[in-house]
Scaffold this motif. Structure first.
Motif, PDB file in Angstrom:
ATOM      1  N   ARG A 302       0.779  -1.186   0.182  1.00  0.00           N
ATOM      2  CA  ARG A 302      -0.412   0.110   0.148  1.00  0.00           C
ATOM      3  C   ARG A 302       0.999   1.305   0.193  1.00  0.00           C
ATOM      4  O   ARG A 302       0.199   2.215  -1.130  1.00  0.00           O
ATOM      5  CB  ARG A 302      -0.713   0.199   1.636  1.00  0.00           C
ATOM      6  N   ASP A 303       1.916   1.075   0.400  1.00  0.00           N
ATOM      7  CA  ASP A 303       2.591   2.434   1.032  1.00  0.00           C
ATOM      8  C   ASP A 303       4.028   2.066  -0.254  1.00  0.00           C
ATOM      9  O   ASP A 303       5.225   2.196   0.626  1.00  0.00           O
ATOM     10  CB  ASP A 303       3.351   2.265   2.354  1.00  0.00           C
ATOM     11  N   ILE A 304       3.627   1.501  -1.335  1.00  0.00           N
ATOM     12  CA  ILE A 304       5.671   0.890  -1.687  1.00  0.00           C
ATOM     13  C   ILE A 304       6.208   2.234  -2.270  1.00  0.00           C
ATOM     14  O   ILE A 304       7.446   2.208  -2.121  1.00  0.00           O
ATOM     15  CB  ILE A 304       4.437   0.100  -3.381  1.00  0.00           C
ATOM     16  N   ASN A 305       5.218   3.453  -2.173  1.00  0.00           N
ATOM     17  CA  ASN A 305       6.641   4.769  -2.708  1.00  0.00           C
ATOM     18  C   ASN A 305       7.263   4.491  -1.395  1.00  0.00           C
ATOM     19  O   ASN A 305       8.830   4.978  -2.022  1.00  0.00           O
ATOM     20  CB  ASN A 305       5.230   5.911  -2.663  1.00  0.00           C
ATOM     21  N   LEU A 306       6.925   4.416  -0.068  1.00  0.00           N
ATOM     22  CA  LEU A 306       8.417   5.041   0.676  1.00  0.00           C
ATOM     23  C   LEU A 306       8.961   3.631   1.433  1.00  0.00           C
ATOM     24  O   LEU A 306      10.082   3.921   1.120  1.00  0.00           O
ATOM     25  CB  LEU A 306       6.611   4.909   2.259  1.00  0.00           C
ATOM     26  N   ILE A 307       8.161   2.352   0.888  1.00  0.00           N
ATOM     27  CA  ILE A 307       9.308   1.283   0.363  1.00  0.00           C
ATOM     28  C   ILE A 307      10.544   1.537  -0.311  1.00  0.00           C
ATOM     29  O   ILE A 307      11.778   0.572   0.032  1.00  0.00           O
ATOM     30  CB  ILE A 307       8.155   0.290   0.535  1.00  0.00           C
ATOM     31  N   LEU A 308       9.691   1.357  -1.344  1.00  0.00           N
ATOM     32  CA  LEU A 308      11.384   1.714  -2.347  1.00  0.00           C
ATOM     33  C   LEU A 308      12.021   3.148  -2.095  1.00  0.00           C
ATOM     34  O   LEU A 308      13.146   2.580  -1.787  1.00  0.00           O
ATOM     35  CB  LEU A 308      10.583   2.207  -3.517  1.00  0.00           C
ATOM     36  N   GLU A 309      11.786   3.833  -1.105  1.00  0.00           N
ATOM     37  CA  GLU A 309      12.650   4.798  -1.268  1.00  0.00           C
ATOM     38  C   GLU A 309      13.614   3.899   0.189  1.00  0.00           C
ATOM     39  O   GLU A 309      15.094   4.675   0.185  1.00  0.00           O
ATOM     40  CB  GLU A 309      11.524   6.286   0.226  1.00  0.00           C
ATOM     41  N   ASN A 310      12.464   3.823   1.228  1.00  0.00           N
ATOM     42  CA  ASN A 310      13.914   3.119   2.516  1.00  0.00           C
ATOM     43  C   ASN A 310      14.996   1.835   1.667  1.00  0.00           C
ATOM     44  O   ASN A 310      15.393   1.983   1.892  1.00  0.00           O
ATOM     45  CB  ASN A 310      12.511   2.291   2.807  1.00  0.00           C
ATOM     46  N   ILE A 311      14.524   1.306   0.575  1.00  0.00           N
ATOM     47  CA  ILE A 311      15.297  -0.048   0.136  1.00  0.00           C
ATOM     48  C   ILE A 311      17.057   1.221  -0.428  1.00  0.00           C
ATOM     49  O   ILE A 311      17.346   0.513  -0.445  1.00  0.00           O
ATOM     50  CB  ILE A 311      14.684  -0.492  -1.255  1.00  0.00           C
ATOM     51  N   VAL A 312      15.953   1.754  -1.521  1.00  0.00           N
ATOM     52  CA  VAL A 312      17.552   2.821  -1.959  1.00  0.00           C
ATOM     53  C   VAL A 312      18.257   3.624  -0.964  1.00  0.00           C
ATOM     54  O   VAL A 312      19.100   3.260  -0.544  1.00  0.00           O
ATOM     55  CB  VAL A 312      16.562   4.040  -2.523  1.00  0.00           C
ATOM     56  N   PHE A 313      17.311   4.273   0.614  1.00  0.00           N
ATOM     57  CA  PHE A 313      18.011   4.150   1.113  1.00  0.00           C
ATOM     58  C   PHE A 313      19.146   3.432   2.022  1.00  0.00           C
ATOM     59  O   PHE A 313      20.603   4.003   2.143  1.00  0.00           O
ATOM     60  CB  PHE A 313      17.591   5.073   2.307  1.00  0.00           C
ATOM     61  N   MET A 314      18.467   2.583   2.293  1.00  0.00           N
ATOM     62  CA  MET A 314      19.452   1.748   3.301  1.00  0.00           C
ATOM     63  C   MET A 314      21.546   0.483   1.983  1.00  0.00           C
ATOM     64  O   MET A 314      21.821   0.801   2.297  1.00  0.00           O
ATOM     65  CB  MET A 314      18.496   0.410   3.510  1.00  0.00           C
ATOM     66  N   GLU A 315      20.733   0.980   0.793  1.00  0.00           N
ATOM     67  CA  GLU A 315      21.671   0.897  -0.087  1.00  0.00           C
ATOM     68  C   GLU A 315      22.083   2.009  -0.212  1.00  0.00           C
ATOM     69  O   GLU A 315      23.871   1.401   0.044  1.00  0.00           O
ATOM     70  CB  GLU A 315      20.803   0.621  -1.451  1.00  0.00           C
ATOM     71  N   LEU A 316      22.158   2.740  -0.109  1.00  0.00           N
ATOM     72  CA  LEU A 316      23.166   3.848   0.783  1.00  0.00           C
ATOM     73  C   LEU A 316      24.096   4.288   1.478  1.00  0.00           C
ATOM     74  O   LEU A 316      25.212   4.404   1.286  1.00  0.00           O
ATOM     75  CB  LEU A 316      22.485   5.242   0.347  1.00  0.00           C
ATOM     76  N   LEU A 317      23.933   3.567   2.855  1.00  0.00           N
ATOM     77  CA  LEU A 317      24.438   3.473   3.706  1.00  0.00           C
ATOM     78  C   LEU A 317      24.987   2.360   3.377  1.00  0.00           C
ATOM     79  O   LEU A 317      26.242   2.362   3.892  1.00  0.00           O
ATOM     80  CB  LEU A 317      23.369   2.980   5.092  1.00  0.00           C
ATOM     81  N   ARG A 318      25.002   0.812   3.092  1.00  0.00           N
ATOM     82  CA  ARG A 318      25.795  -0.169   2.556  1.00  0.00           C
ATOM     83  C   ARG A 318      27.106   0.424   2.076  1.00  0.00           C
ATOM     84  O   ARG A 318      28.085  -0.398   2.098  1.00  0.00           O
ATOM     85  CB  ARG A 318      24.953  -1.328   1.499  1.00  0.00           C
ATOM     86  N   ARG A 319      26.477   1.255   0.670  1.00  0.00           N
ATOM     87  CA  ARG A 319      27.703   2.142  -0.302  1.00  0.00           C
ATOM     88  C   ARG A 319      28.071   3.332   0.035  1.00  0.00           C
ATOM     89  O   ARG A 319      29.391   3.745  -0.168  1.00  0.00           O
ATOM     90  CB  ARG A 319      27.007   2.328  -1.389  1.00  0.00           C
ATOM     91  N   GLU A 320      28.341   3.373   1.963  1.00  0.00           N
ATOM     92  CA  GLU A 320      29.457   3.953   2.880  1.00  0.00           C
ATOM     93  C   GLU A 320      28.844   4.952   2.082  1.00  0.00           C
ATOM     94  O   GLU A 320      30.047   6.868   2.425  1.00  0.00           O
ATOM     95  CB  GLU A 320      30.604   3.967   2.803  1.00  0.00           C
ATOM     96  N   TYR A 321      27.756   6.047   1.553  1.00  0.00           N
ATOM     97  CA  TYR A 321      27.613   7.495   1.333  1.00  0.00           C
ATOM     98  C   TYR A 321      27.177   8.141   2.859  1.00  0.00           C
ATOM     99  O   TYR A 321      26.321   7.512   3.502  1.00  0.00           O
ATOM    100  CB  TYR A 321      26.356   7.497   0.450  1.00  0.00           C
ATOM    101  N   THR A 322      27.899   9.357   3.205  1.00  0.00           N
ATOM    102  CA  THR A 322      27.006  10.299   3.611  1.00  0.00           C
ATOM    103  C   THR A 322      25.526  10.064   3.008  1.00  0.00           C
ATOM    104  O   THR A 322      25.191  11.599   2.137  1.00  0.00           O
ATOM    105  CB  THR A 322      27.825  11.467   4.232  1.00  0.00           C
ATOM    106  N   VAL A 323      24.400   9.874   3.740  1.00  0.00           N
ATOM    107  CA  VAL A 323      22.780  11.250   2.775  1.00  0.00           C
ATOM    108  C   VAL A 323      22.084  12.161   3.815  1.00  0.00           C
ATOM    109  O   VAL A 323      22.319  11.652   4.882  1.00  0.00           O
ATOM    110  CB  VAL A 323      22.025   9.588   2.720  1.00  0.00           C
TER     111      VAL A 323
END
Length: 404
Positions: A302-323
């Motif tokens: 239902r909140d897929i837009n937010l979930i996609l955003e959450n998934i991308v954010f966590m990937e950024l952390l894995r790749r050691e970006y400051t966000v």
């Protein structure tokens, strides 16, 4: 067992060397498996497993060792029987009272290589941590990326294509243990519910002596329902007031901090791109694993837009970006990502289903005049790149080794 090369690549230069290796992250994210991978690496380099000493301090059989003095005596006794360098592996070290004292003693007194794990961000911020100042290096272990998830998922379901794997990832999330359950829906839900309870009770309530557990759970539910949505502690207190419950902003902030310390949530500050300053109001929060959100609270699709955003954010952390979140006039860019001299902008949406949506998602970059890469990421299969702004399907984006 997935090799988790993304982490091993960072760990490898320190294996066998002096700094104490500290692995932190949310409970269940795979820290114990990382210790096993490090042992494999050592054995492949010629180290005998007879030189390993391992303790998990959440195991009942080790409860008698949960003080610095008891652990010190046990390790000194065991190492006396080992010839050569000793490799010490301590899982969930925070269960040992004054653990820093004995760890520092081992570092000074023994020829050893030390690895510890813990499920709290404050593991090395207390007064006793001064014993280890400058003598450790920390690695945060996150739940599986989509790439790691797909690797395990296709080992269980070889016929699954990337699109099928991603649909499962949207609801299952990235906790490594789910592969042992063969991604069966109900057992996975039960496991994630139990994991959530363990994080709340052991890593938040018990560690911080939280008295109002009901309030804590309500705050967690509020943040979870609003991942990726800017809000403040004041907005939470107003929400509770509308439900007839009075709570101070200070209490809300304390409880949120406990959740951040347990790696349940991550906070993202907002950046004013015109004023070049970090804003301290209406920050965003993301959950460490969106599978926990689905299992405990539901609503991921239902909140897929937010979930996609959450998934991308966590990937950024894995790749050691400051966000940070970018604010430009009345518009908001989902993520400004910086690492060393690299910088990129990312806008995440579900589908570019209309001209209005396309104009809105690409238009956020109108006032950004630099030449750093700018992305719009969505579920669309057709490339809609334009005006120097790159459009990527989210699966392909997450699986890309580099973003340029």
């Amino acid at each position: 067992m997935i090799k988790r090369e993304q982490y091993m690549r960072r760990l490898r230069p320190f294996i066998g060397n002096d700094p104490i290796k500290v692995l932190t992250g949310i409970r269940g994210s795979g820290k114990s498996v990382m210790l096993d991978l490090i042992k494999e690496e050592l054995i492949s380099s010629g180290i005998s497993d007879a030189q390993f000493i391992t303790f998990n301090f959440e195991a009942m059989k080790n409860s008698h060792l949960c003080t610095a003095e008891a652990l010190y005596r046990e390790i000194i006794q065991q190492t006396a029987e080992i010839n050569g360098k000793v490799y010490l592996f301590f899982d969930e070290i925070q269960e040992v009272v004054n653990w820093e004292r004995c760890i520092n003693s081992f570092r000074v007194e023994l020829d050893c290589d030390i690895y510890i794990t813990g499920s709290n961000a404050k593991l090395l911020s207390g007064e006793l941590a001064t014993y280890l100042a400058g003598r450790y290096i920390e690695f945060i272990i996150y739940p599986f990326s989509f790439g790691e998830f797909r690797e395990l998922y296709t080992s269980v379901f070889p016929a699954a294509n990337p699109a099928q794997a991603f649909r499962e990832y949207l609801t299952a999330g990235g906790m490594p243990y789910l592969a042992n359950l063969r991604y069966a829906r109900e057992p996975c839900r039960q496991y994630l519910e139990a994991l959530y309870d363990s994080v709340v009770l052991k890593d938040i309530v018990k560690r911080n002596n939280v008295r109002d557990v009901d309030l804590l759970e309500r705050i967690i539910a509020y943040i979870t329902a609003n991942v990726g949505t800017p809000f403040s502690a004041t907005s939470i207190t107003k929400f509770f007031k509308s439900e007839g419950r009075t709570v101070s902003s200070e209490t809300v902030l304390n409880y949120i901090r406990y959740c951040l310390d347990a790696y349940l949530f991550y906070r993202v500050k907002r950046q004013d791109l015109q004023g070049k300053q970090i804003l301290t109001t209406n920050e965003k929060y993301y959950i460490a694993d969106h599978g926990i959100r689905e299992a405990v609270f539901g609503g991921n699709m239902r909140d897929i837009n937010l979930i996609l955003e959450n998934i991308v954010f966590m990937e950024l952390l894995r790749r050691e970006y400051t966000v940070t979140v970018g604010k430009s006039a009345e518009r908001e860019i989902d993520f400004i990502c910086e690492k060393q001299n690299q910088k990129l902008y990312i806008q995440v949406t579900y589908l570019l289903a209309s001209e209005d949506t396309i104009h809105r998602e690409f238009g956020v970059y109108d006032t950004i005049r630099d030449n750093f890469p700018k992305y719009v990421v969505s579920m669309d299969e057709i490339d809609m790149s334009r005006n120097g702004i790159k459009h990527r399907n989210i699966r392909e984006f997450l699986l890309s080794e580099k973003w340029e």
